[in-house]
Each structure stands twice: as structure tokens, then as C-alpha cells.
Design a protein around this motif. Sequence first.
Motif, PDB file in Angstrom:
ATOM      1  N   ALA A 178       0.828  -1.207   0.000  1.00  0.00           N
ATOM      2  CA  ALA A 178       0.000   0.000   0.000  1.00  0.00           C
ATOM      3  C   ALA A 178       0.862   1.257   0.000  1.00  0.00           C
ATOM      4  O   ALA A 178       0.539   2.248  -0.666  1.00  0.00           O
ATOM      5  CB  ALA A 178      -0.931  -0.004   1.213  1.00  0.00           C
ATOM      6  N   GLN A 179       1.990   1.207   0.725  1.00  0.00           N
ATOM      7  CA  GLN A 179       2.876   2.374   0.785  1.00  0.00           C
ATOM      8  C   GLN A 179       3.536   2.631  -0.565  1.00  0.00           C
ATOM      9  O   GLN A 179       3.640   3.782  -1.012  1.00  0.00           O
ATOM     10  CB  GLN A 179       3.945   2.166   1.853  1.00  0.00           C
ATOM     11  CG  GLN A 179       4.955   3.286   1.970  1.00  0.00           C
ATOM     12  CD  GLN A 179       4.335   4.609   2.356  1.00  0.00           C
ATOM     13  OE1 GLN A 179       3.977   4.826   3.498  1.00  0.00           O
ATOM     14  NE2 GLN A 179       4.186   5.529   1.401  1.00  0.00           N
ATOM     15  N   MET A 180       3.968   1.587  -1.236  1.00  0.00           N
ATOM     16  CA  MET A 180       4.592   1.773  -2.549  1.00  0.00           C
ATOM     17  C   MET A 180       3.572   2.257  -3.581  1.00  0.00           C
ATOM     18  O   MET A 180       3.896   3.077  -4.451  1.00  0.00           O
ATOM     19  CB  MET A 180       5.242   0.470  -3.011  1.00  0.00           C
ATOM     20  CG  MET A 180       6.470   0.046  -2.200  1.00  0.00           C
ATOM     21  SD  MET A 180       7.812   1.270  -2.183  1.00  0.00           S
ATOM     22  CE  MET A 180       7.626   1.960  -0.520  1.00  0.00           C
ATOM     23  N   GLU A 181       2.357   1.756  -3.510  1.00  0.00           N
ATOM     24  CA  GLU A 181       1.306   2.229  -4.403  1.00  0.00           C
ATOM     25  C   GLU A 181       1.054   3.719  -4.182  1.00  0.00           C
ATOM     26  O   GLU A 181       0.887   4.487  -5.133  1.00  0.00           O
ATOM     27  CB  GLU A 181       0.014   1.433  -4.152  1.00  0.00           C
ATOM     28  CG  GLU A 181       0.035   0.023  -4.686  1.00  0.00           C
ATOM     29  CD  GLU A 181      -0.322  -0.006  -6.168  1.00  0.00           C
ATOM     30  OE1 GLU A 181      -1.533   0.007  -6.478  1.00  0.00           O
ATOM     31  OE2 GLU A 181       0.615  -0.037  -6.993  1.00  0.00           O
ATOM     32  N   HIS A 182       1.022   4.120  -2.920  1.00  0.00           N
ATOM     33  CA  HIS A 182       0.805   5.534  -2.594  1.00  0.00           C
ATOM     34  C   HIS A 182       1.984   6.376  -3.072  1.00  0.00           C
ATOM     35  O   HIS A 182       1.792   7.482  -3.620  1.00  0.00           O
ATOM     36  CB  HIS A 182       0.630   5.677  -1.089  1.00  0.00           C
ATOM     37  CG  HIS A 182       0.367   7.085  -0.638  1.00  0.00           C
ATOM     38  ND1 HIS A 182      -0.706   7.839  -1.081  1.00  0.00           N
ATOM     39  CD2 HIS A 182       1.061   7.905   0.213  1.00  0.00           C
ATOM     40  CE1 HIS A 182      -0.684   9.033  -0.527  1.00  0.00           C
ATOM     41  NE2 HIS A 182       0.386   9.106   0.256  1.00  0.00           N
ATOM     42  N   SER A 257      11.063   9.296 -14.381  1.00  0.00           N
ATOM     43  CA  SER A 257      10.345   8.168 -14.977  1.00  0.00           C
ATOM     44  C   SER A 257      10.989   6.833 -14.608  1.00  0.00           C
ATOM     45  O   SER A 257      10.296   5.856 -14.312  1.00  0.00           O
ATOM     46  CB  SER A 257      10.288   8.322 -16.499  1.00  0.00           C
ATOM     47  OG  SER A 257      11.598   8.416 -17.050  1.00  0.00           O
ATOM     48  N   ALA A 258      12.333   6.786 -14.620  1.00  0.00           N
ATOM     49  CA  ALA A 258      13.021   5.554 -14.232  1.00  0.00           C
ATOM     50  C   ALA A 258      12.792   5.259 -12.751  1.00  0.00           C
ATOM     51  O   ALA A 258      12.642   4.098 -12.345  1.00  0.00           O
ATOM     52  CB  ALA A 258      14.513   5.678 -14.522  1.00  0.00           C
ATOM     53  N   SER A 259      12.736   6.296 -11.936  1.00  0.00           N
ATOM     54  CA  SER A 259      12.478   6.112 -10.503  1.00  0.00           C
ATOM     55  C   SER A 259      11.064   5.580 -10.268  1.00  0.00           C
ATOM     56  O   SER A 259      10.853   4.694  -9.430  1.00  0.00           O
ATOM     57  CB  SER A 259      12.665   7.435  -9.762  1.00  0.00           C
ATOM     58  OG  SER A 259      14.001   7.898  -9.873  1.00  0.00           O
ATOM     59  N   LEU A 260      10.097   6.113 -11.029  1.00  0.00           N
ATOM     60  CA  LEU A 260       8.724   5.634 -10.914  1.00  0.00           C
ATOM     61  C   LEU A 260       8.647   4.150 -11.273  1.00  0.00           C
ATOM     62  O   LEU A 260       7.931   3.382 -10.617  1.00  0.00           O
ATOM     63  CB  LEU A 260       7.800   6.450 -11.805  1.00  0.00           C
ATOM     64  CG  LEU A 260       6.328   6.016 -11.841  1.00  0.00           C
ATOM     65  CD1 LEU A 260       5.711   6.024 -10.448  1.00  0.00           C
ATOM     66  CD2 LEU A 260       5.538   6.916 -12.780  1.00  0.00           C
ATOM     67  N   ASN A 261       9.392   3.742 -12.280  1.00  0.00           N
ATOM     68  CA  ASN A 261       9.413   2.325 -12.642  1.00  0.00           C
ATOM     69  C   ASN A 261       9.922   1.464 -11.490  1.00  0.00           C
ATOM     70  O   ASN A 261       9.374   0.393 -11.210  1.00  0.00           O
ATOM     71  CB  ASN A 261      10.293   2.104 -13.873  1.00  0.00           C
ATOM     72  CG  ASN A 261       9.659   2.629 -15.148  1.00  0.00           C
ATOM     73  OD1 ASN A 261       8.442   2.792 -15.228  1.00  0.00           O
ATOM     74  ND2 ASN A 261      10.484   2.899 -16.146  1.00  0.00           N
ATOM     75  N   LEU A 262      10.966   1.943 -10.807  1.00  0.00           N
ATOM     76  CA  LEU A 262      11.500   1.200  -9.666  1.00  0.00           C
ATOM     77  C   LEU A 262      10.470   1.096  -8.551  1.00  0.00           C
ATOM     78  O   LEU A 262      10.326   0.043  -7.917  1.00  0.00           O
ATOM     79  CB  LEU A 262      12.760   1.886  -9.132  1.00  0.00           C
ATOM     80  CG  LEU A 262      14.106   1.528  -9.758  1.00  0.00           C
ATOM     81  CD1 LEU A 262      15.229   2.230  -8.989  1.00  0.00           C
ATOM     82  CD2 LEU A 262      14.335   0.023  -9.751  1.00  0.00           C
ATOM     83  N   GLU A 265       7.871  -1.395  -9.549  1.00  0.00           N
ATOM     84  CA  GLU A 265       8.408  -2.745  -9.431  1.00  0.00           C
ATOM     85  C   GLU A 265       8.447  -3.193  -7.973  1.00  0.00           C
ATOM     86  O   GLU A 265       8.148  -4.351  -7.650  1.00  0.00           O
ATOM     87  CB  GLU A 265       9.806  -2.808 -10.036  1.00  0.00           C
ATOM     88  CG  GLU A 265       9.838  -2.672 -11.549  1.00  0.00           C
ATOM     89  CD  GLU A 265      11.252  -2.546 -12.099  1.00  0.00           C
ATOM     90  OE1 GLU A 265      12.204  -2.671 -11.289  1.00  0.00           O
ATOM     91  OE2 GLU A 265      11.402  -2.315 -13.306  1.00  0.00           O
ATOM     92  N   ALA A 266       8.831  -2.271  -7.084  1.00  0.00           N
ATOM     93  CA  ALA A 266       8.846  -2.597  -5.653  1.00  0.00           C
ATOM     94  C   ALA A 266       7.435  -2.911  -5.165  1.00  0.00           C
ATOM     95  O   ALA A 266       7.227  -3.858  -4.400  1.00  0.00           O
ATOM     96  CB  ALA A 266       9.441  -1.434  -4.860  1.00  0.00           C
ATOM     97  N   TRP A 270       6.202  -6.464  -3.411  1.00  0.00           N
ATOM     98  CA  TRP A 270       5.531  -6.542  -2.111  1.00  0.00           C
ATOM     99  C   TRP A 270       4.149  -7.161  -2.263  1.00  0.00           C
ATOM    100  O   TRP A 270       3.708  -7.946  -1.414  1.00  0.00           O
ATOM    101  CB  TRP A 270       5.421  -5.152  -1.482  1.00  0.00           C
ATOM    102  CG  TRP A 270       6.698  -4.603  -0.947  1.00  0.00           C
ATOM    103  CD1 TRP A 270       7.400  -3.531  -1.412  1.00  0.00           C
ATOM    104  CD2 TRP A 270       7.450  -5.120   0.163  1.00  0.00           C
ATOM    105  NE1 TRP A 270       8.538  -3.335  -0.663  1.00  0.00           N
ATOM    106  CE2 TRP A 270       8.590  -4.285   0.303  1.00  0.00           C
ATOM    107  CE3 TRP A 270       7.268  -6.184   1.035  1.00  0.00           C
ATOM    108  CZ2 TRP A 270       9.546  -4.511   1.305  1.00  0.00           C
ATOM    109  CZ3 TRP A 270       8.229  -6.413   2.029  1.00  0.00           C
ATOM    110  CH2 TRP A 270       9.354  -5.577   2.159  1.00  0.00           C
ATOM    111  N   LYS A 271       3.465  -6.866  -3.351  1.00  0.00           N
ATOM    112  CA  LYS A 271       2.152  -7.448  -3.600  1.00  0.00           C
ATOM    113  C   LYS A 271       2.250  -8.974  -3.710  1.00  0.00           C
ATOM    114  O   LYS A 271       1.418  -9.709  -3.169  1.00  0.00           O
ATOM    115  CB  LYS A 271       1.551  -6.864  -4.874  1.00  0.00           C
ATOM    116  CG  LYS A 271       0.163  -7.420  -5.203  1.00  0.00           C
ATOM    117  CD  LYS A 271      -0.398  -6.786  -6.491  1.00  0.00           C
ATOM    118  CE  LYS A 271      -1.785  -7.341  -6.802  1.00  0.00           C
ATOM    119  NZ  LYS A 271      -2.323  -6.748  -8.050  1.00  0.00           N
ATOM    120  N   GLU A 272       3.269  -9.464  -4.425  1.00  0.00           N
ATOM    121  CA  GLU A 272       3.431 -10.894  -4.594  1.00  0.00           C
ATOM    122  C   GLU A 272       3.657 -11.602  -3.269  1.00  0.00           C
ATOM    123  O   GLU A 272       3.254 -12.750  -3.084  1.00  0.00           O
ATOM    124  CB  GLU A 272       4.617 -11.163  -5.540  1.00  0.00           C
ATOM    125  CG  GLU A 272       4.337 -10.750  -6.982  1.00  0.00           C
ATOM    126  CD  GLU A 272       5.568 -10.821  -7.864  1.00  0.00           C
ATOM    127  OE1 GLU A 272       6.673 -11.091  -7.319  1.00  0.00           O
ATOM    128  OE2 GLU A 272       5.434 -10.583  -9.078  1.00  0.00           O
TER     129      GLU A 272
END
Length: 276
Positions: A178-182, A257-262, A265-266, A270-272
Amino acid sequence: MTASKSDPDRALFADELRAMRKHRGWTRDELGARINFSGSTIGNIESGLRAPTRDQALLLDEAFETPGTFQRLEGRLRGVPFSSGFRPFHPFEADARTLRTFEHTIVPGLFQTRDYARVMMEGYPDTTELEVRDRVEGRMARQAILTREDPPPPPRVWAVLDQQVLFRDIGGPAVMFAQMEHLAELARRPRINIQVIPADRPHPGLLGAFVLAEMSEPPAILYLENALDGQTVEDPGVADAMSLMFDALRMEALTGSASLNLIEEAAQRWKEQTLP
């Protein structure tokens, strides 16, 4: 410098306690014995190194026969749920036109979800459930500046994070997902720029986190994180030095943009981990 010098409410409590104790002719140990606390605890409260608890304020009122006096002073401390080191910085953060923040270990407070913030607050020693609740609410209230509509407009936020922030498990996979999504949602906002420094790049920011609040007029105000209480610095020379530090850290970071991709991915990793 003691904490009380940068926290007027804590200083008021400390001064009143010291004056009342000396008026009675009690040593710190004698007062401590009356309320079942050590003399060193009394000394820490009088010097501003430690904030009093609600129970301590009640016991002090009973010991000095001052119904409500110390309880009211302690209530003022709880009314502003920030550390004494951060309190002087809070109004500058609230009025800033630009915020530049660097974090090497955890998600910055302005970007934290409620659950993430709660886990962080629960990790502090000797913290009551009420204190955790108040501090979490205070942190959530700070975040209103990111979406305010009345003038001034929301500040422009430039954030640089070490990649370890995305990996550190705070509260378990569900909280981290949830934190990474936010964090990803924030990174997509037009007035917020989040850049990540890859974990394999050494950099001077590993020595400590900080925030620079740039107002309508210079100088910028600096908040330095530390393990004890944090520190607000109103020194133009120090602010200029940390502004250069921030620029150097941005040079080590990936693009937005590259940071957003990271970050995305994180979030997926975490979701998995939340799946049965």
C-alpha cells in the motif's frame, strides 16, 4: 542546547516544575520518591530532555497540591504531536513554496500512509497507545499541504530517496504494498518529483536525512534528522551547504520516470509477497 530551548511548551513545564520543587525545598530524588520515579527522570524533565507523561503530570499535581496545573501544561504538549526538534520546523514546512527532502532509510513523513506511519510510531520506546494515535494524526494532518487549494498553492516537492527505502520492511508486505502504491501515485502528481538513488551507489546522503524548506524569501530553513529528536537549523550558511548536498544527491539519482518504474516494481514485489 537542551530540547526545552526549542520547545516553548516543554520549557514552560520544565520551568514550572523546577520552580515548584525548589520552593518546597525538595531535591530531585526527594520529588521522584514522592511520585515513584527516579531523580534522574525528574532531572530529564526539568532539562527538557524528556517530555512528561499524562500520569506524571497527574502525580506532580498531587505531590504539589496543585489540581490541574501540571495536567494542563502536559495537555499543551500533547496538543502539538511533534517532537521538540521538529516543532520549530513545522510552520516553515506548512508555508514553504518548495520542499527538498532526502531520505536514506524510510519513506518521508509527508509521503507515508497511515498504516506505515503507525508502525513507525509504535517503534519508539516508552510510547503509549494514545501518543501513537496523536502522532499519527499529526503526521496525516501535515500532508494536507500537498493537496491544499487555497493560496498559497501546494509546495513543489523534490524528493530523493535511497533505493533501500523501497526494500525496508515496515509493517509487513501488505503495509509496504500500500505504501509503494501511494508513493507511485504521489510521483505522478505534477508538483511532486521523486527520484531514487540505486542501492549500489555510495553517496554522502547515507550519513543522514534532511529537509529544506524554501520560503518566499531566503534563507531556506533546514531540518536535520537524527536518532534522538531531530534539529531545526536557521543558519543561511548551513542551508546553502545542504542545498548543494541535495543537488549532488540528485545527480546520483535516476530520472523521474526511471524512478517511478523502480517504485512500481517494488510495489509489485511486495504485492506478490501478500499472496497465499
